[in-house]
Design a protein around this motif. Structure first.
Motif, PDB file in Angstrom:
ATOM      1  N   LEU A 180       0.832  -1.199   0.000  1.00 21.94           N
ATOM      2  CA  LEU A 180       0.000   0.000   0.000  1.00 21.94           C
ATOM      3  C   LEU A 180       0.866   1.248   0.000  1.00 21.94           C
ATOM      4  CD1 LEU A 180      -2.650  -1.065   2.681  1.00 21.94           C
ATOM      5  CD2 LEU A 180      -2.924  -1.060   0.193  1.00 21.94           C
ATOM      6  N   PRO A 181       0.351   2.381  -0.503  1.00 18.52           N
ATOM      7  CA  PRO A 181       1.112   3.626  -0.470  1.00 18.52           C
ATOM      8  C   PRO A 181       1.444   4.013   0.972  1.00 18.52           C
ATOM      9  CG  PRO A 181      -0.829   3.830  -1.874  1.00 18.52           C
ATOM     10  CD  PRO A 181      -0.968   2.542  -1.139  1.00 18.52           C
ATOM     11  N   THR A 182       2.564   4.678   1.157  1.00 18.17           N
ATOM     12  CA  THR A 182       2.928   5.157   2.492  1.00 18.17           C
ATOM     13  C   THR A 182       1.949   6.241   2.913  1.00 18.17           C
ATOM     14  OG1 THR A 182       5.265   4.689   2.105  1.00 18.17           O
ATOM     15  CG2 THR A 182       4.735   6.245   3.863  1.00 18.17           C
ATOM     16  N   ARG A 183       1.452   6.136   4.129  1.00 20.22           N
ATOM     17  CA  ARG A 183       0.519   7.119   4.670  1.00 20.22           C
ATOM     18  C   ARG A 183       1.145   7.763   5.905  1.00 20.22           C
ATOM     19  NH1 ARG A 183      -2.914   3.079   2.535  1.00 20.22           N
ATOM     20  NH2 ARG A 183      -4.672   3.918   1.344  1.00 20.22           N
ATOM     21  N   LEU A 184       1.192   9.093   5.897  1.00 18.03           N
ATOM     22  CA  LEU A 184       1.788   9.848   6.999  1.00 18.03           C
ATOM     23  C   LEU A 184       0.804  10.908   7.483  1.00 18.03           C
ATOM     24  CD1 LEU A 184       5.321  10.336   5.402  1.00 18.03           C
ATOM     25  CD2 LEU A 184       4.704   8.670   7.159  1.00 18.03           C
ATOM     26  N   TYR A 185       0.914  11.251   8.743  1.00 14.60           N
ATOM     27  CA  TYR A 185      -0.014  12.191   9.353  1.00 14.60           C
ATOM     28  C   TYR A 185       0.709  13.469   9.769  1.00 14.60           C
ATOM     29  CZ  TYR A 185      -3.965  13.808  12.160  1.00 14.60           C
ATOM     30  OH  TYR A 185      -5.016  14.544  12.660  1.00 14.60           O
ATOM     31  N   SER A 226      -1.825  13.652  -2.054  1.00 10.72           N
ATOM     32  CA  SER A 226      -0.881  12.667  -2.568  1.00 10.72           C
ATOM     33  C   SER A 226       0.288  13.397  -3.209  1.00 10.72           C
ATOM     34  CB  SER A 226      -1.555  11.747  -3.594  1.00 10.72           C
ATOM     35  OG  SER A 226      -2.601  11.001  -2.986  1.00 10.72           O
ATOM     36  N   LEU A 227       1.500  12.916  -2.961  1.00  8.05           N
ATOM     37  CA  LEU A 227       2.704  13.577  -3.464  1.00  8.05           C
ATOM     38  C   LEU A 227       3.157  12.946  -4.774  1.00  8.05           C
ATOM     39  CD1 LEU A 227       4.786  13.882  -0.160  1.00  8.05           C
ATOM     40  CD2 LEU A 227       3.186  15.536  -1.157  1.00  8.05           C
ATOM     41  N   TYR A 228       3.495  13.808  -5.723  1.00  8.20           N
ATOM     42  CA  TYR A 228       4.018  13.372  -7.018  1.00  8.20           C
ATOM     43  C   TYR A 228       5.214  14.221  -7.393  1.00  8.20           C
ATOM     44  CZ  TYR A 228      -0.380  10.858  -7.272  1.00  8.20           C
ATOM     45  OH  TYR A 228      -1.426  10.028  -6.984  1.00  8.20           O
ATOM     46  N   CYS A 229       6.043  13.708  -8.298  1.00 15.21           N
ATOM     47  CA  CYS A 229       7.288  14.389  -8.669  1.00 15.21           C
ATOM     48  C   CYS A 229       7.037  15.794  -9.190  1.00 15.21           C
ATOM     49  CB  CYS A 229       8.024  13.560  -9.715  1.00 15.21           C
ATOM     50  SG  CYS A 229       9.644  14.216 -10.162  1.00 15.21           S
ATOM     51  N   GLY A 260       8.801   8.546  -1.765  1.00 15.03           N
ATOM     52  CA  GLY A 260       8.563   8.543  -3.190  1.00 15.03           C
ATOM     53  C   GLY A 260       7.148   8.879  -3.632  1.00 15.03           C
ATOM     54  N   THR A 261       6.916   8.696  -4.940  1.00 17.08           N
ATOM     55  CA  THR A 261       5.643   9.035  -5.572  1.00 17.08           C
ATOM     56  C   THR A 261       4.478   8.259  -4.970  1.00 17.08           C
ATOM     57  OG1 THR A 261       6.706   9.577  -7.674  1.00 17.08           O
ATOM     58  CG2 THR A 261       4.391   9.000  -7.765  1.00 17.08           C
ATOM     59  N   GLY A 262       3.365   8.954  -4.797  1.00 15.46           N
ATOM     60  CA  GLY A 262       2.155   8.326  -4.285  1.00 15.46           C
ATOM     61  C   GLY A 262       2.014   8.378  -2.785  1.00 15.46           C
ATOM     62  N   THR A 263       3.036   8.885  -2.089  1.00 18.18           N
ATOM     63  CA  THR A 263       2.935   9.030  -0.634  1.00 18.18           C
ATOM     64  C   THR A 263       1.745   9.926  -0.294  1.00 18.18           C
ATOM     65  OG1 THR A 263       5.325   8.782  -0.368  1.00 18.18           O
ATOM     66  CG2 THR A 263       4.127   9.833   1.439  1.00 18.18           C
ATOM     67  N   MET A 264       0.943   9.503   0.671  1.00 11.52           N
ATOM     68  CA  MET A 264      -0.267  10.245   1.040  1.00 11.52           C
ATOM     69  C   MET A 264      -0.095  10.906   2.406  1.00 11.52           C
ATOM     70  SD  MET A 264      -3.241   7.582  -0.213  1.00 11.52           S
ATOM     71  CE  MET A 264      -3.231   6.925  -1.894  1.00 11.52           C
ATOM     72  N   LEU A 265      -0.405  12.199   2.466  1.00 11.78           N
ATOM     73  CA  LEU A 265      -0.340  12.957   3.712  1.00 11.78           C
ATOM     74  C   LEU A 265      -1.752  13.292   4.164  1.00 11.78           C
ATOM     75  CD1 LEU A 265       2.593  15.454   2.984  1.00 11.78           C
ATOM     76  CD2 LEU A 265       2.693  13.085   3.797  1.00 11.78           C
ATOM     77  N   TYR A 266      -2.017  13.119   5.439  1.00  6.05           N
ATOM     78  CA  TYR A 266      -3.340  13.378   6.014  1.00  6.05           C
ATOM     79  C   TYR A 266      -3.196  14.360   7.175  1.00  6.05           C
ATOM     80  CZ  TYR A 266      -4.606   9.062   3.528  1.00  6.05           C
ATOM     81  OH  TYR A 266      -4.813   8.107   2.566  1.00  6.05           O
ATOM     82  N   GLY A 290      -2.649  22.195  -2.043  1.00  2.00           N
ATOM     83  CA  GLY A 290      -3.231  21.034  -2.694  1.00  2.00           C
ATOM     84  C   GLY A 290      -3.945  20.023  -1.830  1.00  2.00           C
ATOM     85  N   TYR A 291      -4.264  20.363  -0.586  1.00  2.00           N
ATOM     86  CA  TYR A 291      -5.023  19.426   0.244  1.00  2.00           C
ATOM     87  C   TYR A 291      -6.512  19.555  -0.043  1.00  2.00           C
ATOM     88  CZ  TYR A 291      -0.795  18.523   2.940  1.00  2.00           C
ATOM     89  OH  TYR A 291       0.472  18.142   3.309  1.00  2.00           O
ATOM     90  N   GLY A 292      -7.234  18.454   0.158  1.00  2.00           N
ATOM     91  CA  GLY A 292      -8.672  18.477  -0.077  1.00  2.00           C
ATOM     92  C   GLY A 292      -9.328  17.283   0.577  1.00  2.00           C
ATOM     93  N   ALA A 293     -10.638  17.159   0.398  1.00  2.00           N
ATOM     94  CA  ALA A 293     -11.366  16.014   0.947  1.00  2.00           C
ATOM     95  C   ALA A 293     -10.794  14.727   0.350  1.00  2.00           C
ATOM     96  CB  ALA A 293     -12.851  16.147   0.629  1.00  2.00           C
ATOM     97  N   PRO A 294     -10.564  13.710   1.163  1.00  2.00           N
ATOM     98  CA  PRO A 294      -9.963  12.468   0.652  1.00  2.00           C
ATOM     99  C   PRO A 294     -10.822  11.811  -0.428  1.00  2.00           C
ATOM    100  CG  PRO A 294      -9.943  12.515   3.055  1.00  2.00           C
ATOM    101  CD  PRO A 294     -10.812  13.641   2.605  1.00  2.00           C
ATOM    102  N   THR A 295     -10.172  11.294  -1.450  1.00  2.00           N
ATOM    103  CA  THR A 295     -10.868  10.546  -2.483  1.00  2.00           C
ATOM    104  C   THR A 295     -11.112   9.125  -1.987  1.00  2.00           C
ATOM    105  OG1 THR A 295      -8.803   9.781  -3.492  1.00  2.00           O
ATOM    106  CG2 THR A 295      -9.676  11.904  -4.238  1.00  2.00           C
TER     107      THR A 295
END
Length: 314
Positions: free
Chosen positions: A176-181, A271-274, A213-219, A239-244
């Motif tokens: 799963l993508p890395t999820r950080l708070y 979600s972080l992208y390059c 890396g790419t796809g890391t999700m921040l909450y 770029g933050y918004g309601a979670p998809t």
């Protein structure tokens, strides 16, 4: 989200020289040398060496922890001003006011203990400092440059402990993508509109991308009545918004709220992208823009497109 501190006990740990020692568990989860210059005065397209700048980097030494504790104490306890953190998303102050106000020293000790404990779990605190140039003294010499702690934030995987749902036949947790708070965002009430919060988030997000890396999700969570925080995080630049549905997949939202002590608050995600990476300081110095644009600035992209169209017309 402001982390409620448990009852504080003054510990006999000797003099404050204790804070000059390095942490028992040095920060290794994220980059240890990230720094972003923000809102600096400029001369001929480059930062003015005599201007004040804001830079942020991970907390690593006990001196950093002491500075972090003092900043939080001033903004959360001494000032007793929940909105003073600007873009922070705080819980009710009742958790702090339910017990007698701790001394600054006791708060430092508790912060050092909690910081060491959370660093073992992979959390990284970031500290922003306002760096002021040396000032000329009466004798004609220069005093040393001054560095003032003006902001802090924390990035952690700990809040997701027990909040990741394992589905039969689904992806393993490692896939799963890395999820950080993101939590404990606080800025000095004495230093407004200096790009402190933006600098903190730029460094925090760059560090997360560099490590995971790419796809890391921040909450993060924001109180419903903290409109300033909502506006800040939802700006196109942030770029933050309601979670998809994808960002909520495999997450127990109720457990996440419980772990973060943010029941009833608004959950935001990114979600972080390059393509979202900010300019580094060297690129910034070579550019003609007036400040670091952060993650995926539509404005900066628009200017580049306009410049290219002008060249074609010529």
């Amino acid at each position: 989200m402001k982390r409620p501190y448990r009852p504080l006990v003054v510990l006999a740990l000797g003099s404050l020289s204790f804070f000059a020692r390095p942490l028992l568990h040095p920060v290794e989860a994220l980059s240890s040398a990230v720094s972003v210059v923000q809102k600096a005065s400029r001369h001929n397209g480059a930062p003015n060496p005599g201007a004040n700048v804001v830079a942020a980097s991970p907390v690593q030494t006990q001196a950093d922890v002491a500075a972090l504790a003092d900043l939080r104490y001033d903004e959360w306890i001494a000032n007793d001003d929940e909105e003073g953190a600007g873009c922070s998303s705080d819980v009710s102050s009742s958790s702090l006011s339910s017990s007698p106000q701790p001394s600054r020293y006791a708060f430092r000790m508790a912060t050092a203990e909690i910081a060491a404990e959370r660093s073992e779990g992979g959390a990284v605190a970031f500290l922003a400092r306002l760096k002021m140039p040396p000032t000329a003294n009466i004798d004609g010499g220069d005093d040393n440059a001054i560095s003032i702690p003006v902001g802090a934030a924390e990035l952690s995987p700990i809040e997701f402990d027990g909040a990741i749902i394992q589905q039969s036949g689904g992806k393993d947790a490692a896939q799963l993508p890395t999820r950080l708070y993101v939590s404990d965002v606080v800025t000095s009430s004495l230093h407004r509109r200096m790009g402190i919060a933006s600098t903190l988030m730029d460094v925090l997000e760059s560090s997360a991308f560099e490590k995971f890396g790419t796809g890391t999700m921040l909450y993060l969570h924001v109180k419903e009545d903290n409109l300033a925080a909502q506006k800040f995080y939802k700006k196109p630049r942030r770029g933050y918004g309601a979670p998809t549905s994808e960002q909520l997949q495999h997450i127990d939202v109720c457990r996440l709220e419980e772990n973060a002590s943010t029941a009833g608050q608004i959950l935001l995600c990114k979600s972080l992208y390059c393509s979202h990476l900010p300019l580094n300081p060297k690129e910034e110095n070579a550019s003609t823009s007036t400040s670091i644009r952060g993650f995926g600035s539509a404005q900066s992209k628009g200017k580049q497109t306009a410049k290219k169209s002008k060249r074609r017309k010529r």
